[in-house]
Scaffold this motif. Structure first.
Motif, PDB file in Angstrom:
ATOM      1  N   LEU A  24       0.808  -1.211   0.000  1.00 36.28           N
ATOM      2  CA  LEU A  24       0.000   0.000   0.000  1.00 36.28           C
ATOM      3  C   LEU A  24       0.845   1.265   0.000  1.00 36.28           C
ATOM      4  O   LEU A  24       0.610   2.185  -0.782  1.00 36.28           O
ATOM      5  N   LEU A  25       1.812   1.328   0.881  1.00 33.55           N
ATOM      6  CA  LEU A  25       2.589   2.554   0.999  1.00 33.55           C
ATOM      7  C   LEU A  25       3.374   2.822  -0.286  1.00 33.55           C
ATOM      8  O   LEU A  25       3.413   3.944  -0.777  1.00 33.55           O
ATOM      9  N   LEU A  26       3.957   1.784  -0.816  1.00 33.76           N
ATOM     10  CA  LEU A  26       4.665   1.907  -2.091  1.00 33.76           C
ATOM     11  C   LEU A  26       3.727   2.453  -3.161  1.00 33.76           C
ATOM     12  O   LEU A  26       4.065   3.378  -3.884  1.00 33.76           O
ATOM     13  N   ALA A  27       2.536   1.874  -3.198  1.00 33.39           N
ATOM     14  CA  ALA A  27       1.568   2.271  -4.221  1.00 33.39           C
ATOM     15  C   ALA A  27       1.225   3.739  -4.069  1.00 33.39           C
ATOM     16  O   ALA A  27       1.143   4.474  -5.047  1.00 33.39           O
ATOM     17  N   GLY A  79      -9.228 -22.927  11.628  1.00 33.12           N
ATOM     18  CA  GLY A  79     -10.492 -23.215  10.945  1.00 33.12           C
ATOM     19  C   GLY A  79     -11.161 -21.983  10.364  1.00 33.12           C
ATOM     20  O   GLY A  79     -12.172 -22.085   9.675  1.00 33.12           O
ATOM     21  N   ARG A  80     -10.620 -20.809  10.666  1.00 34.55           N
ATOM     22  CA  ARG A  80     -11.196 -19.617  10.065  1.00 34.55           C
ATOM     23  C   ARG A  80     -10.704 -19.462   8.633  1.00 34.55           C
ATOM     24  O   ARG A  80      -9.727 -20.075   8.217  1.00 34.55           O
ATOM     25  N   LEU A  81     -11.420 -18.599   7.898  1.00 29.86           N
ATOM     26  CA  LEU A  81     -11.001 -18.308   6.540  1.00 29.86           C
ATOM     27  C   LEU A  81     -10.164 -17.044   6.526  1.00 29.86           C
ATOM     28  O   LEU A  81     -10.428 -16.098   7.264  1.00 29.86           O
ATOM     29  N   LYS A  82      -9.156 -17.055   5.662  1.00 28.44           N
ATOM     30  CA  LYS A  82      -8.347 -15.857   5.466  1.00 28.44           C
ATOM     31  C   LYS A  82      -8.568 -15.359   4.039  1.00 28.44           C
ATOM     32  O   LYS A  82      -8.440 -16.114   3.081  1.00 28.44           O
ATOM     33  N   PHE A  83      -8.960 -14.097   3.937  1.00 36.18           N
ATOM     34  CA  PHE A  83      -9.164 -13.468   2.629  1.00 36.18           C
ATOM     35  C   PHE A  83      -8.110 -12.397   2.425  1.00 36.18           C
ATOM     36  O   PHE A  83      -7.911 -11.547   3.286  1.00 36.18           O
ATOM     37  N   GLU A  84      -7.438 -12.436   1.280  1.00 34.37           N
ATOM     38  CA  GLU A  84      -6.543 -11.346   0.902  1.00 34.37           C
ATOM     39  C   GLU A  84      -7.136 -10.642  -0.302  1.00 34.37           C
ATOM     40  O   GLU A  84      -7.614 -11.293  -1.232  1.00 34.37           O
ATOM     41  N   PHE A  85      -7.116  -9.327  -0.248  1.00 34.86           N
ATOM     42  CA  PHE A  85      -7.753  -8.579  -1.323  1.00 34.86           C
ATOM     43  C   PHE A  85      -6.854  -7.428  -1.754  1.00 34.86           C
ATOM     44  O   PHE A  85      -6.194  -6.779  -0.930  1.00 34.86           O
ATOM     45  N   ARG A  86      -6.768  -7.186  -3.049  1.00 34.33           N
ATOM     46  CA  ARG A  86      -6.013  -6.045  -3.577  1.00 34.33           C
ATOM     47  C   ARG A  86      -6.831  -5.359  -4.650  1.00 34.33           C
ATOM     48  O   ARG A  86      -7.513  -6.007  -5.444  1.00 34.33           O
ATOM     49  N   LEU A  87      -6.766  -4.031  -4.656  1.00 35.71           N
ATOM     50  CA  LEU A  87      -7.397  -3.217  -5.695  1.00 35.71           C
ATOM     51  C   LEU A  87      -6.299  -2.550  -6.499  1.00 35.71           C
ATOM     52  O   LEU A  87      -5.412  -1.900  -5.930  1.00 35.71           O
ATOM     53  N   TRP A  88      -6.351  -2.730  -7.821  1.00 38.30           N
ATOM     54  CA  TRP A  88      -5.298  -2.225  -8.699  1.00 38.30           C
ATOM     55  C   TRP A  88      -5.834  -1.147  -9.629  1.00 38.30           C
ATOM     56  O   TRP A  88      -6.946  -1.256 -10.134  1.00 38.30           O
ATOM     57  N   THR A  97      -5.182  -0.211  -2.934  1.00 40.66           N
ATOM     58  CA  THR A  97      -5.339  -0.589  -1.532  1.00 40.66           C
ATOM     59  C   THR A  97      -5.302  -2.107  -1.437  1.00 40.66           C
ATOM     60  O   THR A  97      -5.420  -2.812  -2.442  1.00 40.66           O
ATOM     61  N   GLY A  98      -5.122  -2.612  -0.234  1.00 40.56           N
ATOM     62  CA  GLY A  98      -5.110  -4.053  -0.041  1.00 40.56           C
ATOM     63  C   GLY A  98      -5.255  -4.381   1.434  1.00 40.56           C
ATOM     64  O   GLY A  98      -4.794  -3.637   2.300  1.00 40.56           O
ATOM     65  N   PHE A  99      -5.973  -5.457   1.714  1.00 38.67           N
ATOM     66  CA  PHE A  99      -6.180  -5.883   3.099  1.00 38.67           C
ATOM     67  C   PHE A  99      -6.187  -7.404   3.146  1.00 38.67           C
ATOM     68  O   PHE A  99      -6.408  -8.072   2.142  1.00 38.67           O
ATOM     69  N   ALA A 100      -5.996  -7.932   4.363  1.00 41.95           N
ATOM     70  CA  ALA A 100      -6.293  -9.334   4.607  1.00 41.95           C
ATOM     71  C   ALA A 100      -7.280  -9.411   5.759  1.00 41.95           C
ATOM     72  O   ALA A 100      -7.211  -8.607   6.695  1.00 41.95           O
ATOM     73  N   TYR A 101      -8.246 -10.324   5.656  1.00 48.26           N
ATOM     74  CA  TYR A 101      -9.274 -10.477   6.686  1.00 48.26           C
ATOM     75  C   TYR A 101      -9.314 -11.927   7.135  1.00 48.26           C
ATOM     76  O   TYR A 101      -9.199 -12.831   6.316  1.00 48.26           O
ATOM     77  N   ARG A 102      -9.514 -12.125   8.425  1.00 44.97           N
ATOM     78  CA  ARG A 102      -9.751 -13.478   8.928  1.00 44.97           C
ATOM     79  C   ARG A 102     -11.124 -13.511   9.570  1.00 44.97           C
ATOM     80  O   ARG A 102     -11.464 -12.618  10.338  1.00 44.97           O
ATOM     81  N   THR A 103     -11.881 -14.542   9.258  1.00 41.29           N
ATOM     82  CA  THR A 103     -13.250 -14.574   9.781  1.00 41.29           C
ATOM     83  C   THR A 103     -13.758 -16.006   9.799  1.00 41.29           C
ATOM     84  O   THR A 103     -13.291 -16.849   9.034  1.00 41.29           O
ATOM     85  N   PRO A 104     -14.742 -16.317  10.685  1.00 34.73           N
ATOM     86  CA  PRO A 104     -15.380 -17.638  10.616  1.00 34.73           C
ATOM     87  C   PRO A 104     -16.005 -17.837   9.237  1.00 34.73           C
ATOM     88  O   PRO A 104     -16.450 -16.878   8.604  1.00 34.73           O
ATOM     89  N   ARG A 105     -16.050 -19.076   8.845  1.00 33.90           N
ATOM     90  CA  ARG A 105     -16.494 -19.408   7.500  1.00 33.90           C
ATOM     91  C   ARG A 105     -17.866 -18.835   7.177  1.00 33.90           C
ATOM     92  O   ARG A 105     -18.095 -18.299   6.090  1.00 33.90           O
ATOM     93  N   ASN A 106     -18.804 -18.909   8.147  1.00 36.61           N
ATOM     94  CA  ASN A 106     -20.173 -18.483   7.852  1.00 36.61           C
ATOM     95  C   ASN A 106     -20.320 -16.958   7.770  1.00 36.61           C
ATOM     96  O   ASN A 106     -21.401 -16.441   7.540  1.00 36.61           O
ATOM     97  N   ASN A 107     -19.225 -16.248   7.953  1.00 31.78           N
ATOM     98  CA  ASN A 107     -19.282 -14.786   7.957  1.00 31.78           C
ATOM     99  C   ASN A 107     -18.712 -14.195   6.669  1.00 31.78           C
ATOM    100  O   ASN A 107     -18.457 -12.995   6.589  1.00 31.78           O
ATOM    101  N   TRP A 108     -18.525 -15.051   5.645  1.00 23.97           N
ATOM    102  CA  TRP A 108     -17.802 -14.568   4.463  1.00 23.97           C
ATOM    103  C   TRP A 108     -18.536 -13.464   3.721  1.00 23.97           C
ATOM    104  O   TRP A 108     -17.914 -12.615   3.095  1.00 23.97           O
ATOM    105  N   ARG A 109     -19.877 -13.454   3.792  1.00 24.05           N
ATOM    106  CA  ARG A 109     -20.599 -12.397   3.061  1.00 24.05           C
ATOM    107  C   ARG A 109     -20.256 -11.012   3.601  1.00 24.05           C
ATOM    108  O   ARG A 109     -20.192 -10.039   2.858  1.00 24.05           O
ATOM    109  N   ARG A 110     -20.051 -10.945   4.926  1.00 27.25           N
ATOM    110  CA  ARG A 110     -19.687  -9.640   5.491  1.00 27.25           C
ATOM    111  C   ARG A 110     -18.346  -9.184   4.941  1.00 27.25           C
ATOM    112  O   ARG A 110     -18.147  -8.004   4.672  1.00 27.25           O
ATOM    113  N   VAL A 111     -17.415 -10.130   4.797  1.00 25.55           N
ATOM    114  CA  VAL A 111     -16.106  -9.768   4.241  1.00 25.55           C
ATOM    115  C   VAL A 111     -16.289  -9.209   2.828  1.00 25.55           C
ATOM    116  O   VAL A 111     -15.663  -8.213   2.454  1.00 25.55           O
ATOM    117  N   ALA A 112     -17.185  -9.836   2.053  1.00 19.37           N
ATOM    118  CA  ALA A 112     -17.433  -9.343   0.694  1.00 19.37           C
ATOM    119  C   ALA A 112     -17.923  -7.898   0.739  1.00 19.37           C
ATOM    120  O   ALA A 112     -17.457  -7.046  -0.032  1.00 19.37           O
TER     121      ALA A 112
END
Lengths: 168, 453
Positions: free
Chosen positions: B24-27, B127-136, B145-160
């Motif tokens: 992010l900072l580089l970008a 057992g949680r899910l890890k999502f990594e996201f980048r916007l180019w 920008t870019g983030f990583a999120y960790r969340t219980p599996r059933n909470n993935w819609r909130r991450v979206a």
């Protein structure tokens, strides 16, 4: 009083019609002899709400966005006041209603105003205020379906509903 | 800031942890050299920005399915905003797996993508899910920008939704509104015997749930700005009163012991009180109840109808609806009831004023010439703009960022009861992008939640 008498007469006519039928020896109903229905002191145990609707009229109507009492509403309320004074054991609720051409919250307030107009008039005619409660339904309970002026005119109303007590 | 919101928020609602992805900072330093990829959302009817949203990559098929659905939810959020045009994935050239290394920007320029969303999803040890996201930024060839999120599996819609909000914020410069919910009144049956139930759902219609069973008529739910609570009107026991509903426990509680009808409730911005109308003998005035002391105080005292009160976001002023001037108009007063001034002067009746969470506008319902409109004006009454019109449009509610309005629309009913279709719609503040919000049944009285926390 006049309305009450009319109701009584109507009920007696109905009863008379039955007995006449039986006297004519109409046996098509089966079961043989039909006992003549006794014309007793209480010809029909009329439900107070039915009596109100049939013999007095349970509702008054309002103009759009108005809560003042029209001449036809005052006539109606006079009959309701007489009926309430005649049937001193009955308590009622007056429901205020609106047509669908207004916003929900304002119509709740307007319905309250309409019910209150009717209630205040009845009290002014000598009916004990403790016997009358009011409730507003705003535009939530139209009596008549339809998005047209005829339906709206019938839905802008205050309706008297018997809560407790029986006819005197 | 955004990151603060996420930190505090996740502790109570669901545990999602995030970390910045390094680039992010580089970008940021690279981007200063060139014009930013940006949407100016104050303009109406702009061309939506073409954006490529790739499935979030995973090595195993089960998790890959979540990565696909995640991309669908993000794309649907952005598309519905009217500001973005997600590109058909069949046009994509570069594979999702190789994207994890680095985008081949020429592949994305070829299909006219201006922005690119990439990411991966994997299971953590716990057992949680890890999502990594980048916007180019495809043309500047930089990470926005870019983030990583960790969340219980059933909470993935909130991450979206959180990712969609991050994209929206990075490109428009405004807070997003996708990680939020709507409460509304679900309607069934003929209009003469309508059954109404409180219902709640994510802003995209997912996770739909009924909160009440329909045995009592319920109206006008509104979210607490600070707690998992709703205030609304219920006809429980044929006694119309303002209630509180605890979303977590389902507990319903009548607010106060008023002798007449209380209605039109809304929370104050600090969540500590509820402002409402109280009707006595045909006269409706505005009252405020302090939720901590349960004491109520009267704010307006006028023989006219005073209703539909709504606080300014700083809590210092109240807008409300009154017919004290003859017909329904909009008024603003100080929170103590002083300094009342009328703000609506156009033709017709004005109702349901709602102060924007940004403070700059008041949304309202207008009734004129047999038609209903949703509109906005400044708190001083200037700058009136009408956004929608129909046989019956009513009850606007603001998105948490003050950019979108949701309201309900009812069609004409015939005398046999046909028609009378009642549905929720959204419209952009610019008056564009009118869309129906999907609900299982007829729906009215929508209220938008604040951003989830």
């Amino acid at each position: 009083m006049r309305m009450k008498l009319f109701g009584l007469m109507a009920a007696m006519l109905l009863v008379a019609g039955c007995t006449e039928n039986a006297d004519n020896g109409d046996t098509t109903q089966g079961g043989g002899e039909v006992a003549p229905t006794p014309v007793a002191d209480t010809p029909v145990a009329l439900d107070p709400q039915e009596d109100l609707v049939v013999n007095v009229g349970d509702r008054i109507f309002f103009d759009f966005d108005k809560s003042n009492l029209r001449p036809d509403a005052i006539d109606q309320l006079n009959r309701q006041a007489d009926w309430l004074k005649m049937n001193g054991g009955i308590t009622v609720a007056i429901e205020g209603h609106c047509d669908e051409r207004g916003t929900r919250e304002y119509n709740l307030a307007l319905g309250d105003r309409r019910a209150s107009s009717a209630s205040q008039y009845l009290r002014s005619m000598g009916v004990d205020g403790g016997r009358i409660e009011t409730i507003s339904y705003g535009k939530e309970r139209p009596a008549v379906l339809g998005s047209n002026e005829e339906a709206w005119a019938q839905n802008r109303r205050a309706v008297m509903v018997v809560k407790s007590g029986s006819l005197s | 800031m955004n990151t603060d919101r996420m930190k505090t928020g996740f502790s109570t609602f669901a545990s999602v942890r995030f970390v910045f992805v390094g680039a992010l900072l580089l970008a940021a330093s690279a981007m200063s050299a060139r014009a930013e990829l940006r949407i100016d959302i104050t303009r109406g009817n702009i061309d939506p920005m073409p954006v490529a949203i790739t499935d979030f990559y995973s090595g195993d098929t089960q998790t890959a399915a979540i990565g696909r659905e995640l991309a669908e939810v993000i794309a649907a959020d952005l598309e519905r905003s009217g500001l973005f045009a997600p590109i058909d994935q069949r046009a994509f050239i570069q594979s999702n797996e190789s994207l994890l290394v680095r985008p081949r920007f020429s592949d994305w320029r070829v299909i006219n993508a201006q922005a690119l969303v990439s990411g991966g999803v994997s299971y953590e040890q716990d057992g949680r899910l890890k999502f990594e996201f980048r916007l180019w930024d495809v043309f500047a060839e930089t990470q926005m920008t870019g983030f990583a999120y960790r969340t219980p599996r059933n909470n993935w819609r909130r991450v979206a939704h959180i990712i969609a909000d991050a994209i929206y914020k990075r490109i428009t410069g405004e807070e997003g509104y996708f990680d939020s919910r709507l409460v509304y009144v679900a309607e069934t049956g003929p209009h003469t015997m309508r059954v109404k139930r409180l219902a709640i759902m994510d802003q995209d219609g997912a996770n739909h749930k009924y909160l009440t069973d329909g045995s009592a008529l319920v109206l006008t739910p509104r979210f607490s700005p600070t707690r998992q609570e709703i205030t609304y009107l219920s006809y429980f026991n044929d006694t119309p009163r303002v209630y509180l509903f605890d979303i977590n426990t389902g507990r319903q509680e009548m607010l106060g012991a008023f002798k007449g009808m209380t209605f039109a409730p809304r929370f104050s911005p600090d969540g500590n009180s509820v402002i409402m109308s109280y009707a006595r003998d045909g006269d409706s005035d505005i009252w405020i109840m302090d939720l901590r002391t349960r004491r109520a105080r009267q704010v307006t005292n006028d023989p006219a109808i005073d209703t539909s009160p709504s606080f300014s976001p700083d809590g210092r002023q109240i807008t409300f609806n009154s017919d004290r001037g003859g017909t329904q108009q909009l008024y603003v007063m100080d929170a103590d009831g002083n300094n009342v001034r009328r703000i609506s002067f156009g033709q017709g009746r004005y109702a349901t004023p709602v102060w924007s969470p940004r403070g700059d506008l008041i949304a309202f319902t207008k009734f004129y010439g047999g038609r209903f409109f949703i509109g906005v004006m400044r708190p001083d009454g200037t700058g009136e703009r009408l956004l929608t019109e129909s046989f019956l449009d009513e009850a606007p509610t603001w998105s948490p960022n003050g950019r979108v309005l949701v309201f309900f629309r009812q069609t004409r009913t015939t005398s046999s009861g046909a028609g009378g279709v009642t549905r929720i719609y959204s419209v952009d503040l610019t008056g564009y992008n009118l869309r129906q919000v999907t609900t299982p049944t007829d729906a009215s009285d929508p209220a938008w939640s604040p951003l989830n926390r």
